[in-house]
Design an enzyme around this catalytic site. Structure first.
Site, PDB file in Angstrom:
ATOM      1  N   HIS A  40       0.824  -1.212   0.000  1.00  0.00           N
ATOM      2  CA  HIS A  40       0.000   0.000   0.000  1.00  0.00           C
ATOM      3  C   HIS A  40       0.858   1.262   0.000  1.00  0.00           C
ATOM      4  O   HIS A  40       1.656   1.479   0.901  1.00  0.00           O
ATOM      5  CB  HIS A  40      -0.899   0.020   1.236  1.00  0.00           C
ATOM      6  CG  HIS A  40      -1.995   1.031   1.165  1.00  0.00           C
ATOM      7  ND1 HIS A  40      -3.221   0.760   0.624  1.00  0.00           N
ATOM      8  CD2 HIS A  40      -2.047   2.325   1.557  1.00  0.00           C
ATOM      9  CE1 HIS A  40      -3.995   1.836   0.691  1.00  0.00           C
ATOM     10  NE2 HIS A  40      -3.296   2.803   1.243  1.00  0.00           N
ATOM     11  N   ASP A  42       0.243   5.572  -1.074  1.00  0.00           N
ATOM     12  CA  ASP A  42      -0.741   6.589  -1.450  1.00  0.00           C
ATOM     13  C   ASP A  42      -0.169   7.723  -2.287  1.00  0.00           C
ATOM     14  O   ASP A  42      -0.732   8.821  -2.310  1.00  0.00           O
ATOM     15  CB  ASP A  42      -1.390   7.173  -0.191  1.00  0.00           C
ATOM     16  CG  ASP A  42      -2.467   6.266   0.374  1.00  0.00           C
ATOM     17  OD1 ASP A  42      -3.525   6.155  -0.267  1.00  0.00           O
ATOM     18  OD2 ASP A  42      -2.262   5.675   1.449  1.00  0.00           O
ATOM     19  N   GLU A 143      -8.908   1.576  -2.380  1.00  0.00           N
ATOM     20  CA  GLU A 143      -8.956   1.651  -0.914  1.00  0.00           C
ATOM     21  C   GLU A 143     -10.307   2.202  -0.461  1.00  0.00           C
ATOM     22  O   GLU A 143     -10.507   3.405  -0.344  1.00  0.00           O
ATOM     23  CB  GLU A 143      -7.829   2.541  -0.375  1.00  0.00           C
ATOM     24  CG  GLU A 143      -7.775   2.519   1.142  1.00  0.00           C
ATOM     25  CD  GLU A 143      -6.666   3.376   1.710  1.00  0.00           C
ATOM     26  OE1 GLU A 143      -6.264   3.123   2.869  1.00  0.00           O
ATOM     27  OE2 GLU A 143      -6.199   4.291   1.017  1.00  0.00           O
ATOM     28  N   HIS A 170     -13.110   1.843   4.205  1.00  0.00           N
ATOM     29  CA  HIS A 170     -12.044   2.719   4.673  1.00  0.00           C
ATOM     30  C   HIS A 170     -12.373   3.101   6.111  1.00  0.00           C
ATOM     31  O   HIS A 170     -12.243   2.271   7.008  1.00  0.00           O
ATOM     32  CB  HIS A 170     -11.856   3.941   3.769  1.00  0.00           C
ATOM     33  CG  HIS A 170     -10.627   4.723   4.124  1.00  0.00           C
ATOM     34  ND1 HIS A 170     -10.678   5.937   4.779  1.00  0.00           N
ATOM     35  CD2 HIS A 170      -9.311   4.445   3.950  1.00  0.00           C
ATOM     36  CE1 HIS A 170      -9.452   6.365   4.987  1.00  0.00           C
ATOM     37  NE2 HIS A 170      -8.588   5.484   4.493  1.00  0.00           N
ATOM     38  N   HIS A 216      -8.721  -2.014   7.544  1.00  0.00           N
ATOM     39  CA  HIS A 216      -9.828  -1.075   7.757  1.00  0.00           C
ATOM     40  C   HIS A 216     -11.168  -1.735   8.083  1.00  0.00           C
ATOM     41  O   HIS A 216     -12.182  -1.032   8.095  1.00  0.00           O
ATOM     42  CB  HIS A 216     -10.013  -0.143   6.549  1.00  0.00           C
ATOM     43  CG  HIS A 216      -8.966   0.917   6.409  1.00  0.00           C
ATOM     44  ND1 HIS A 216      -9.014   2.117   7.080  1.00  0.00           N
ATOM     45  CD2 HIS A 216      -7.845   0.959   5.662  1.00  0.00           C
ATOM     46  CE1 HIS A 216      -7.972   2.849   6.758  1.00  0.00           C
ATOM     47  NE2 HIS A 216      -7.231   2.158   5.897  1.00  0.00           N
ATOM     48  N   HIS A 237      -2.182  -3.183   4.681  1.00  0.00           N
ATOM     49  CA  HIS A 237      -1.389  -2.263   5.517  1.00  0.00           C
ATOM     50  C   HIS A 237      -1.958  -2.223   6.941  1.00  0.00           C
ATOM     51  O   HIS A 237      -2.631  -1.300   7.335  1.00  0.00           O
ATOM     52  CB  HIS A 237      -1.304  -0.867   4.892  1.00  0.00           C
ATOM     53  CG  HIS A 237      -2.619  -0.194   4.609  1.00  0.00           C
ATOM     54  ND1 HIS A 237      -3.600  -0.746   3.827  1.00  0.00           N
ATOM     55  CD2 HIS A 237      -3.110   1.015   4.996  1.00  0.00           C
ATOM     56  CE1 HIS A 237      -4.628   0.080   3.743  1.00  0.00           C
ATOM     57  NE2 HIS A 237      -4.360   1.156   4.455  1.00  0.00           N
ATOM     58  N   ASP A 306       2.389   2.029   3.807  1.00  0.00           N
ATOM     59  CA  ASP A 306       1.427   3.141   3.879  1.00  0.00           C
ATOM     60  C   ASP A 306       2.102   4.484   3.641  1.00  0.00           C
ATOM     61  O   ASP A 306       1.625   5.519   4.125  1.00  0.00           O
ATOM     62  CB  ASP A 306       0.695   3.143   5.222  1.00  0.00           C
ATOM     63  CG  ASP A 306      -0.709   3.738   5.130  1.00  0.00           C
ATOM     64  OD1 ASP A 306      -1.108   4.178   4.033  1.00  0.00           O
ATOM     65  OD2 ASP A 306      -1.402   3.777   6.162  1.00  0.00           O
TER      66      ASP A 306
END
Length: 417
Positions: A40, A42, A143, A170, A216, A237, A306
């Site tokens: 993961h 971003d 995600e 999420h 999550h 993650h 992450d």
């Protein structure tokens, strides 16, 4: 006497440095033999947030406002990355699908703009091919289940665009799944985990070959998915709950079930999930690797940094260039070459191949095309095309009834006058 102490100090420093160099060299050798796969990152969201996806104005060779750029990727020996296509929960019931498609687009554009560095990947074999060609395999994970707007057709379309995992929630409930915040008490329980539609969605993900990501989600969803999924799952993650008791982390009993189901937990580097405090260091992250290995073995652990999705990172893991230092720390702690190779990428490759095998075994099955019940998604922001129309008699008076009502009103008015 002072001179002797100085000599001893120099020898001690030299010995420590030599050992550190030894572990670092060993780490780099292992990373040259086995692809490091991270679950993961971003960076696509940072391109959205900082540049509104205007990739033409950005040079990933020189970008320094992110944890991730091409020189850092090279230094970190990052062989494969699941890039997150993320839309905030605030977009749910509004334009989450649009935002997600734009994030999918930016990942494709990254690969097209930097073909010498990135190779777009959609399979386990693609990862291995990219590694052979000294490129970073670039995969897509969506995600947050709100990004599909409760539509299996949208999910299938995203798969066709290259999405290979979906994080079920999420930090908001969807119309078919509860999110991790229900375990903190800050969000209400709405579905007791997964609704019937949510359970069918897991089956459809199995059928199409999309990895189910349980980062999550609350414990109830973890247990439900581990029970019903025909394919192994991932936590893209998340870290170990026993080390840091944060509800985003994975409890020991779930770690054991992940082992039984041949899945993987990819360790998150966010300080708040590592130490449950604003501060952490590389050694604290290694503690999570150690704990997962102790509870369920090296075959279920991986890397899920992450990066570019968090505000605080451990000292020693400030950006993606630092992976070799973490690998060296695991070696210093007594991890064998095989255990390290498991964590680097063999575990994820194994899981991915198993998901593909389940997909292939279900190829004769037709897609699930039963939509979510209208009452579960109906709102002023959503049309209901395709759902059975309600009988006009049940939603408005008939023409004859209106005429009769008008005559009665006229008669009543005449009497009052």
């Amino acid at each position: 006497m002072k001179g002797i102490r100085d000599v001893c100090l120099v020898l001690l420093i030299f010995t420590f440095t030599s050992r550190a160099d030894k572990y670092k060299e060993q780490a780099l050798r292992l990373m040259s033999e086995t692809p490091l796969i991270d679950g993961h990152n971003d960076l696509p969201w940072q391109l959205k947030r900082q540049f509104n996806n205007q990739l033409n104005t950005v040079d990933l060779h020189t970008l320094n406002s992110t944890h991730t750029n091409i020189p850092k990727i090279k230094e970190g020996h990052l062989a494969a990355q699941f890039w997150a296509a993320y839309a905030p929960c605030a977009a749910q019931y509004k334009d989450a699908v649009r935002h997600t498609l734009e994030q999918i687009d930016i990942i494709h554009r990254m690969c097209n703009k930097y073909p010498e560095e990135f190779m777009f990947a959609v399979s386990s074999q693609d990862i291995l091919d990219a590694f052979t060609n000294n490129k970073t395999a670039s995969l897509i994970g969506v995600e947050g289940g709100h990004s599909i707007d409760s539509s299996l057709g949208t999910l299938r379309t995203m798969y066709q665009l290259g999405v290979r995992y979906l994080t079920l929630t999420h930090s908001c409930n969807t119309p078919w799944a509860d999110n991790w915040l229900v375990d903190t008490g800050s969000d209400p329980v709405e579905h007791n985990g997964l609704s019937d539609f949510g359970k069918r969605l897991i089956g459809e993900m199995n059928r199409m070959g999309m990895l189910v990501d349980l980062a999550h989600v609350p414990e109830q969803v973890m247990n439900q998915v581990l029970e019903i999924s025909k394919a192994p799952i991932i936590f893209s993650h998340s870290s170990a709950y026993s080390i840091c008791q944060h509800k985003r982390n994975v409890p020991d009993d779930i770690l054991k079930k992940v082992k039984e189901k041949n899945g993987i937990v990819m360790v998150n580097f966010y300080n708040d999930y590592v130490t449950c405090s604003p501060k952490a260091n590389l050694s604290h992250v290694a503690d999570h690797f150690d704990h997962i290995k102790k509870v369920a073995g090296s075959s279920i652990v991986g890397f899920g940094g992450d990066y570019d999705g968090v505000t605080r990172l451990p000292t020693g893991l400030e950006n993606v260039s630092k992976y070799p230092d973490l690998v060296a720390e695991l070696l210093r702690r007594g991890w064998t070459d095989n255990e390290v190779k498991d964590a680097l990428g063999r575990n994820l490759i194994r899981v991915f191949k198993a998901v593909e095998m389940v997909r292939d075994s279900m190829k004769s099955m037709t897609p699930d095309d039963i939509p979510i019940p209208l009452e579960q998604v109906q709102s002023s922001c959503r049309t209901d095309y395709g759902y059975p129309e309600k009988s006009s008699a049940t939603i408005m008076p008939s023409h004859n009834f209106l005429i009769l009502l008008t005559l009665l009103l006229h008669s009543l008015i005449a009497k009052l006058m």
